[in-house]
Scaffold this motif. Structure first.
Motif, mmCIF file in Angstrom:
data_model
loop_
_atom_site.group_PDB
_atom_site.id
_atom_site.type_symbol
_atom_site.label_atom_id
_atom_site.label_comp_id
_atom_site.label_asym_id
_atom_site.label_seq_id
_atom_site.Cartn_x
_atom_site.Cartn_y
_atom_site.Cartn_z
ATOM 1 N N ASP A 249 0.834 -1.206 0.000
ATOM 2 C CA ASP A 249 0.000 0.000 0.000
ATOM 3 C C ASP A 249 0.870 1.258 0.000
ATOM 4 O O ASP A 249 0.579 2.232 -0.696
ATOM 5 N N THR A 250 1.944 1.228 0.804
ATOM 6 C CA THR A 250 2.840 2.381 0.877
ATOM 7 C C THR A 250 3.526 2.618 -0.457
ATOM 8 O O THR A 250 3.641 3.757 -0.920
ATOM 9 N N SER A 251 3.966 1.534 -1.085
ATOM 10 C CA SER A 251 4.610 1.654 -2.391
ATOM 11 C C SER A 251 3.649 2.200 -3.428
ATOM 12 O O SER A 251 4.004 3.065 -4.242
ATOM 13 N N SER B 265 1.544 9.107 -6.077
ATOM 14 C CA SER B 265 1.676 10.494 -5.640
ATOM 15 C C SER B 265 2.902 11.192 -6.211
ATOM 16 O O SER B 265 2.872 12.400 -6.445
ATOM 17 N N PHE B 266 3.994 10.442 -6.406
ATOM 18 C CA PHE B 266 5.265 11.112 -6.678
ATOM 19 C C PHE B 266 5.970 10.657 -7.955
ATOM 20 O O PHE B 266 7.101 11.059 -8.200
ATOM 21 N N GLN B 267 5.324 9.819 -8.749
ATOM 22 C CA GLN B 267 5.990 9.299 -9.938
ATOM 23 C C GLN B 267 6.416 10.414 -10.887
ATOM 24 O O GLN B 267 7.554 10.462 -11.359
ATOM 25 N N PHE C 102 -8.011 21.195 -0.881
ATOM 26 C CA PHE C 102 -7.028 21.410 0.176
ATOM 27 C C PHE C 102 -5.710 20.755 -0.209
ATOM 28 O O PHE C 102 -5.635 19.952 -1.141
ATOM 29 N N TYR C 103 -4.669 21.108 0.526
ATOM 30 C CA TYR C 103 -3.313 20.644 0.262
ATOM 31 C C TYR C 103 -3.252 19.120 0.163
ATOM 32 O O TYR C 103 -3.593 18.411 1.113
ATOM 33 N N ALA C 104 -2.790 18.623 -0.997
ATOM 34 C CA ALA C 104 -2.819 17.186 -1.257
ATOM 35 C C ALA C 104 -1.902 16.407 -0.323
ATOM 36 O O ALA C 104 -2.139 15.229 -0.053
ATOM 37 N N LYS D 61 6.144 18.747 -21.601
ATOM 38 C CA LYS D 61 7.189 18.945 -20.586
ATOM 39 C C LYS D 61 6.839 20.062 -19.593
ATOM 40 O O LYS D 61 7.659 20.908 -19.243
ATOM 41 N N LEU D 62 5.594 20.051 -19.145
ATOM 42 C CA LEU D 62 5.116 21.035 -18.176
ATOM 43 C C LEU D 62 4.336 20.319 -17.086
ATOM 44 O O LEU D 62 3.437 19.527 -17.367
ATOM 45 N N LEU D 63 4.685 20.595 -15.838
ATOM 46 C CA LEU D 63 3.978 20.029 -14.693
ATOM 47 C C LEU D 63 3.071 21.071 -14.060
ATOM 48 O O LEU D 63 3.532 22.143 -13.652
ATOM 49 N N LEU D 64 1.776 20.772 -13.992
ATOM 50 C CA LEU D 64 0.797 21.543 -13.225
ATOM 51 C C LEU D 64 0.114 20.575 -12.265
ATOM 52 O O LEU D 64 0.193 19.357 -12.435
ATOM 53 N N SER D 65 -0.594 21.104 -11.291
ATOM 54 C CA SER D 65 -1.296 20.250 -10.334
ATOM 55 C C SER D 65 -2.783 20.220 -10.652
ATOM 56 O O SER D 65 -3.443 21.269 -10.593
ATOM 57 N N PRO D 66 -3.346 19.051 -10.979
ATOM 58 C CA PRO D 66 -4.783 18.974 -11.278
ATOM 59 C C PRO D 66 -5.632 19.078 -10.021
ATOM 60 O O PRO D 66 -5.220 18.680 -8.929
#
Length: 560
Positions: free
Chosen positions: A133-135, A141-143, A258-260, A503-508
């Motif tokens: 689950d942690t993996s 979340s962070f890939q 709210f903050y993810a 090549k652009l990162l935004l937060s959905p």
């Protein structure tokens, strides 16, 4: 796997009748997984390496593609509560909400964004269920953040690398910070700094944090350093607080978006549920501002949760807000705290963005500035240096609470999550230098935030993109609903992937648990050159999306 197979082959009658879509998806997912595993086991029996490679590239790609589509659908159903309100059109290709065409048009090159080593994520002989689950949490979340770190934009060395406007960090005053940190008073190898410290943090740092917050939060009386605990980050502090205030399965009310990071922090250790109090962007007589939080909304959410048998222990507030950028008025803060007292709820209030209010006409009110708190024993303030000072790498998260039992319990986590003595010394020296902070850093930082915000919002206006125009934070909350057809979270994800392709990162917005698809958080506290290139990439991605929507509408028209 045998136990899982048994469970999946024989779903209960209740599951069949209540969630037929979920049952069908899980059965298809199981069959695809079994086929995939069989294929992987067969690979090891191949004698000809070249033949093995060919078979893998041809046979596996189709299985991996189907597997990813199925997993996305299962996750979507779980996140929506597996209710009938989520309409999915299922076919043999695993189409989600009409999004298959948009996905297959960009396969196979863009598929790597969705794949995260399927074998490692779902087939492990080494990880426990908790480890799996942690993996999975880390992968989901962070890939993309990990991918970014391996391919960062650099004007000279890597001009085609990723530009990250997703993470909330400030690079605007790195020159000032590095100069201040290079001064002689920052260097110390005192013996005490090289040994284990008080788990609460060195006394000198806790004293300085108390003085700093007394001054900049305008506290009516000096804050007590005995009420301060420092750990390596506000995420850890939040997780520690929820852990000592709740038992597993208990809950906190959390207005959304709210903050993810709070979702990740609550799942890793404390297993505390965050009950989403959904706010609306629509302006009405009852809600004169987009995403306005009211006591009535909180009370309705609390009543619903208790009706469902959930034990709600507290309320989470973020001020200034992430991702909206709102700054709560003093009257609103008092109303929220009185609501919490009325229902015997703890309040965790995150004030880490205190130093990012760049509009001087907007006053920031810390709860520590109040002459009297409605329930001081249940009010807990989190603050850190990551946002206001742009030094997230220092990993400072501070707690101020008058509840001695809570402070003592949270201090225990310093055993695992303490800050190095050298870093504590540097942080103390930084916070002590009021003359530099007031006369050099704060005015320069405010001016640069204003300029960066003005540049980004002018570009957004030129692109006719609606956004919330607020005076705090390192980001803008933007509305891209017109680029979604239909306006679903599946389409939001596809648009997010299109940004990645450019090549652009935004937060959905989905990552902030926003109930409305189409919102994104765009960070503007970056170097001007990065912002310039990023906005060109944003415009290109949206142009591609608009063209794709036009082609889709034309095909739909021809079908009719």
């Amino acid at each position: 796997m045998s136990h899982q197979s048994h469970t999946l082959h024989e779903p209960s009658g209740q599951m069949k009748s209540a969630h037929p879509q979920l049952t069908e998806l899980i059965l298809r997912l199981q069959q695809t997984l079994e086929d995939y595993i069989t294929h992987q086991e067969t690979r090891h029996l191949q004698q000809d390496l070249e033949l093995e490679k060919q078979n893998h590239s041809q046979a596996t790609r189709g299985q991996e593609t189907t597997l990813v589509h199925l997993m996305c659908q299962v996750v979507s159903l779980f996140q929506s509560g597996a209710t009938n309100s989520l309409e999915l059109q299922l076919d043999s290709g695993g189409d989600v909400g009409g999004g298959q065409q948009a996905q297959t048009s960009r396969q196979p090159d863009q598929l790597h964004h969705q794949l995260s080593d399927v074998k490692a994520s779902f087939i492990s002989n080494d990880l426990s269920d908790r480890g799996t689950d942690t993996s999975a949490l880390y992968q989901s979340s962070f890939q993309d953040f990990t991918t970014y770190h391996g391919d960062k934009y650099d004007e000279d060395r890597n001009p085609s690398g990723f530009i990250n406007l997703a993470i909330s960090e400030s690079n605007l005053c790195i020159d000032l910070i590095t100069e201040r940190l290079s001064r002689g008073d920052m260097t110390s190898t005192d013996e005490a700094l090289l040994q284990y410290a008080d788990w609460r943090g060195h006394a000198f740092l806790r004293e300085e944090v108390a003085r700093f917050l007394t001054y900049y939060c305008k506290a009516p009386v000096p804050l007590d350093p005995e009420n301060v605990v420092v750990l390596n980050g506000c995420g850890v502090m939040f997780s520690s607080l929820t852990m000592v205030l709740c038992d597993p399965g208990e809950a906190f009310l959390t207005p959304t978006p709210f903050y993810a990071g709070f979702t990740c922090a609550s799942r890793l250790y404390s297993k505390v549920e965050l009950i989403h109090v959904h706010l609306d962007s629509e302006v009405t007589e009852a809600n004169p501002h987009p995403f306005q939080l009211t006591v009535r909304t909180l009370e309705e959410a609390l009543l619903e949760a208790r009706t469902e048998g959930k034990k709600v222990k507290g309320l989470v507030l973020i001020n200034p807000h992430n991702p909206l950028g709102d700054v709560y008025s003093l009257d609103s803060l008092r109303e929220y705290l009185e609501f919490a007292k009325r229902y015997n709820l703890h309040v965790i209030i995150d004030e880490i963005y205190m130093g990012t209010v760049f509009d001087e006409s907007i006053p920031f009110h810390s709860v520590l500035s109040m002459e009297s708190l409605p329930d001081p024993n249940r009010t807990h303030v989190i603050w850190g240096t990551s946002k206001g000072f742009g030094i997230s790498g220092f990993r400072l998260g501070a707690l101020y609470t008058r509840n001695k039992e809570v402070a003592s319990a949270v201090s225990t986590f310093g055993f695992l999550h303490g800050i190095s003595g050298i870093a504590q010394h540097k942080l103390c020296r930084l916070l002590q230098d009021r003359e530099w902070i007031d006369n050099v850093y704060l005015p320069t930082n405010r001016s640069r935030l204003q300029a960066a915000h003005r540049y980004i919002t002018d570009k957004l206006k030129a692109l006719k993109i609606p956004f919330l125009n607020r005076g705090s934070g390192l980001f803008v909350w933007i509305n891209l609903k017109e680029y979604l057809d239909p306006c679903t979270f599946e389409e939001e994800l596809l648009l997010y992937r299109r940004f990645l392709d450019n090549k652009l990162l935004l937060s959905p917005g989905k990552s902030y648990m926003c109930k409305e698809p189409g919102w994104f958080r765009l960070t503007f506290s970056d170097k001007f050159l990065h912002l310039k290139v990023a906005m060109l990439r944003l415009a290109q991605a949206l142009s591609e999306q608009k063209q794709c929507l036009a082609e889709k509408q034309m095909k739909d028209t021809l079908k009719e």
